[in-house]
Design a protein around this motif. Structure first.
Motif, mmCIF file in Angstrom:
data_model
loop_
_atom_site.group_PDB
_atom_site.id
_atom_site.type_symbol
_atom_site.label_atom_id
_atom_site.label_comp_id
_atom_site.label_asym_id
_atom_site.label_seq_id
_atom_site.Cartn_x
_atom_site.Cartn_y
_atom_site.Cartn_z
ATOM 1 N N PHE A 203 1.047 -1.357 0.047
ATOM 2 C CA PHE A 203 0.118 -0.197 -0.086
ATOM 3 C C PHE A 203 0.933 1.328 -0.067
ATOM 4 C CE2 PHE A 203 -2.494 -3.314 2.398
ATOM 5 C CZ PHE A 203 -3.418 -3.376 1.530
ATOM 6 N N LEU A 204 2.416 1.053 -0.241
ATOM 7 C CA LEU A 204 2.991 2.412 -0.119
ATOM 8 C C LEU A 204 2.710 3.329 -0.818
ATOM 9 C CD1 LEU A 204 5.709 3.217 1.113
ATOM 10 C CD2 LEU A 204 6.938 2.308 -0.617
ATOM 11 N N PRO A 205 2.225 3.442 -2.142
ATOM 12 C CA PRO A 205 1.838 4.905 -2.746
ATOM 13 C C PRO A 205 0.814 5.397 -2.015
ATOM 14 C CG PRO A 205 2.092 3.061 -4.277
ATOM 15 C CD PRO A 205 2.164 2.223 -3.184
ATOM 16 N N GLU A 206 -0.072 4.740 -1.748
ATOM 17 C CA GLU A 206 -1.332 5.368 -0.940
ATOM 18 C C GLU A 206 -1.023 5.893 0.605
ATOM 19 O OE1 GLU A 206 -2.744 2.997 -4.105
ATOM 20 O OE2 GLU A 206 -1.597 2.584 -2.569
ATOM 21 N N GLU A 207 -0.106 5.225 1.078
ATOM 22 C CA GLU A 207 0.605 5.371 2.325
ATOM 23 C C GLU A 207 1.246 6.666 2.376
ATOM 24 O OE1 GLU A 207 0.764 1.055 4.179
ATOM 25 O OE2 GLU A 207 2.355 1.795 2.925
ATOM 26 N N MET A 208 2.187 6.882 1.239
ATOM 27 C CA MET A 208 2.960 8.163 1.021
ATOM 28 C C MET A 208 1.998 9.287 0.855
ATOM 29 S SD MET A 208 6.236 7.031 1.487
ATOM 30 C CE MET A 208 7.043 8.475 0.967
ATOM 31 N N SER A 209 1.087 8.994 0.105
ATOM 32 C CA SER A 209 0.137 10.164 -0.132
ATOM 33 C C SER A 209 -0.632 10.761 0.958
ATOM 34 C CB SER A 209 -0.945 9.944 -1.314
ATOM 35 O OG SER A 209 -0.286 9.632 -2.428
ATOM 36 N N ARG A 210 -0.907 9.732 2.190
ATOM 37 C CA ARG A 210 -1.429 10.150 3.338
ATOM 38 C C ARG A 210 -0.776 10.744 4.292
ATOM 39 N NH1 ARG A 210 -6.860 7.691 4.371
ATOM 40 N NH2 ARG A 210 -7.733 6.988 2.361
ATOM 41 N N GLY A 211 0.810 10.703 4.156
ATOM 42 C CA GLY A 211 1.564 11.473 5.051
ATOM 43 C C GLY A 211 2.729 10.360 5.600
ATOM 44 N N ALA A 212 2.807 9.108 5.023
ATOM 45 C CA ALA A 212 3.860 8.411 5.729
ATOM 46 C C ALA A 212 5.423 8.973 5.056
ATOM 47 C CB ALA A 212 3.804 6.776 5.178
ATOM 48 N N ASP A 213 6.345 8.836 5.869
ATOM 49 C CA ASP A 213 7.437 9.101 5.507
ATOM 50 C C ASP A 213 8.421 8.114 4.859
ATOM 51 O OD1 ASP A 213 7.637 11.689 6.859
ATOM 52 O OD2 ASP A 213 7.282 10.404 8.780
ATOM 53 N N GLY A 214 7.911 6.915 4.510
ATOM 54 C CA GLY A 214 8.435 5.806 3.902
ATOM 55 C C GLY A 214 8.155 4.460 4.309
ATOM 56 N N ALA A 215 8.972 3.528 4.310
ATOM 57 C CA ALA A 215 8.657 2.016 4.482
ATOM 58 C C ALA A 215 9.748 1.533 5.591
ATOM 59 C CB ALA A 215 8.588 1.395 3.105
ATOM 60 N N MET A 216 9.407 0.754 6.152
ATOM 61 C CA MET A 216 10.014 -0.444 7.162
ATOM 62 C C MET A 216 9.490 -1.582 6.952
ATOM 63 S SD MET A 216 10.907 -0.227 11.055
ATOM 64 C CE MET A 216 12.104 0.964 11.263
ATOM 65 N N THR A 217 9.940 -2.186 5.944
ATOM 66 C CA THR A 217 9.337 -3.709 5.743
ATOM 67 C C THR A 217 10.258 -4.305 4.737
ATOM 68 O OG1 THR A 217 7.422 -4.786 5.057
ATOM 69 C CG2 THR A 217 8.101 -2.802 3.365
ATOM 70 N N GLY A 218 10.234 -5.598 4.376
ATOM 71 C CA GLY A 218 10.830 -6.414 3.524
ATOM 72 C C GLY A 218 10.415 -6.427 2.228
ATOM 73 N N PHE A 219 11.127 -6.789 0.955
ATOM 74 C CA PHE A 219 10.512 -7.172 -0.209
ATOM 75 C C PHE A 219 11.892 -7.594 -0.881
ATOM 76 C CE2 PHE A 219 9.144 -5.486 -4.672
ATOM 77 C CZ PHE A 219 8.586 -6.735 -4.859
ATOM 78 N N ALA A 220 11.810 -8.290 -1.878
ATOM 79 C CA ALA A 220 13.094 -8.985 -2.346
ATOM 80 C C ALA A 220 13.570 -8.158 -3.448
ATOM 81 C CB ALA A 220 12.706 -10.388 -3.139
#
Length: 310
Positions: A203-220
């Motif tokens: 959900f990162l694009p939507e989260e960024m648009s809501r005011g998140a500062d980035g991601a803290m998660t895993g992905f290959a």
């Protein structure tokens, strides 16, 4: 290394824990894994997270992994360490140990036994008191912990505990929670803390648009999250979504319970980040059909990236 604070932003990769085929720690792969993440633009690393198989490590192994990661990082980026525990004594011991090694902060998830808002608040109040000046990340991941933390309780913790500098947001659905936390700080009701998001970045694009500062998660493919965040900072919303869309099939596949980490480690091994895709027991395994699915997705990924850069 400076301590974690409310300005933290970008991509803090939740690292896997590399194991050899026999289940022993693979420390040389820790080095190549760190290099892999940093070469792809990670802003920071988070070690001993839920997807890092932390409960399968002994206390001594946990310290060994953190020490090796910090040694390889060499102060280039902040390192956060998961120290979640139902007991405060082991949490305090591990926290002090990793901070002495050079960690920037620690991450705490509430234990599944908490049922009321007062219990949740009381748990973090005690944790903050036990940890003293150590900055901590509040991990809000109800799909795993079973603990629902309302916005009001998060804001109460932020207000009362200055060492709570980040919310690791993994509620699902949870976009409204980000909006509410940001509205509170915008109105001057609470201080603004960092919000980094999880759930494999789906959900990162939507989260960024809501005011998140980035991601803290895993992905290959950590470069997906790095590039999404960069496009958002540049104000190119359409580009942000285009980048995300190119990786969505693989991100979706990795979100499968149990199977997802197997797939992630398989891909990381193929990409040269780690030597073995082994998960420490108890663990399942990818079937021949699962591997065929992943290989097909990887082959299609090459085409999607070519289209994105054309």
């Amino acid at each position: 290394m400076s301590l974690l604070d409310e300005t933290a932003a970008g991509v803090y990769i939740i690292t896997v824990t590399p194991f050899a085929d026999d289940g022993a720690l693979d420390l040389p792969s820790v080095d190549t894994m760190v290099d892999f993440y940093l070469e792809r633009g990670a802003t920071g690393l988070t070690v001993l997270g839920m997807m890092g198989e932390a409960p399968k490590l002994t206390a001594a192994e946990s310290a060994t992994v953190v020490k090796r990661v910090l040694s390889r990082v060499g102060g280039r980026v902040p390192v956060v360490v998961g120290v979640s525990s139902p007991g405060f004594a082991p949490m305090k011991e591990l926290s002090e140990q990793v901070m002495d090694m050079g960690a920037a902060g620690v991450m705490i998830a509430p234990p599944w036994t908490l049922r009321t808002d007062d219990q949740i608040y009381g748990y973090f109040e005690t944790a903050a008191t036990m940890l003293g000046s150590i900055p901590f990340v509040l991990q809000d991941y109800p799909l795993s912990s079973g603990v629902q933390i309302p916005v009001a309780t998060i804001l109460k913790i932020v207000t009362a505990m200055p060492t709570c500098v980040m919310l690791k947001h993994e509620d699902w659905p949870g976009l409204a929670k980000i909006t509410a936390v940001r509205a509170s700080s915008a109105a001057g009701q609470t201080r603004r803390i960092s919000i980094l998001c999880g759930n494999g970045g789906i959900f990162l694009p939507e989260e960024m648009s809501r005011g998140a500062d980035g991601a803290m998660t895993g992905f290959a493919f950590p470069e997906m999250m790095v590039n999404v965040c960069q496009a958002h900072r540049a104000g190119d919303v359409e580009r942000m979504h285009d980048i995300f869309d190119a990786y969505l099939p693989l991100a979706r596949y990795e979100q499968q319970p149990n199977l997802g980490l197997l797939a992630r480690k398989y891909i990381l091994a193929k990409r040269g980040a780690i030597r073995s895709a082994t998960l420490r027991k108890p663990a399942g395994s990818l079937s021949a059909l699962d591997i065929a699915d992943v290989e097909r997705l990887l082959a299609r990924q090459v085409r999607r990236l070519a289209e994105l850069t054309a």
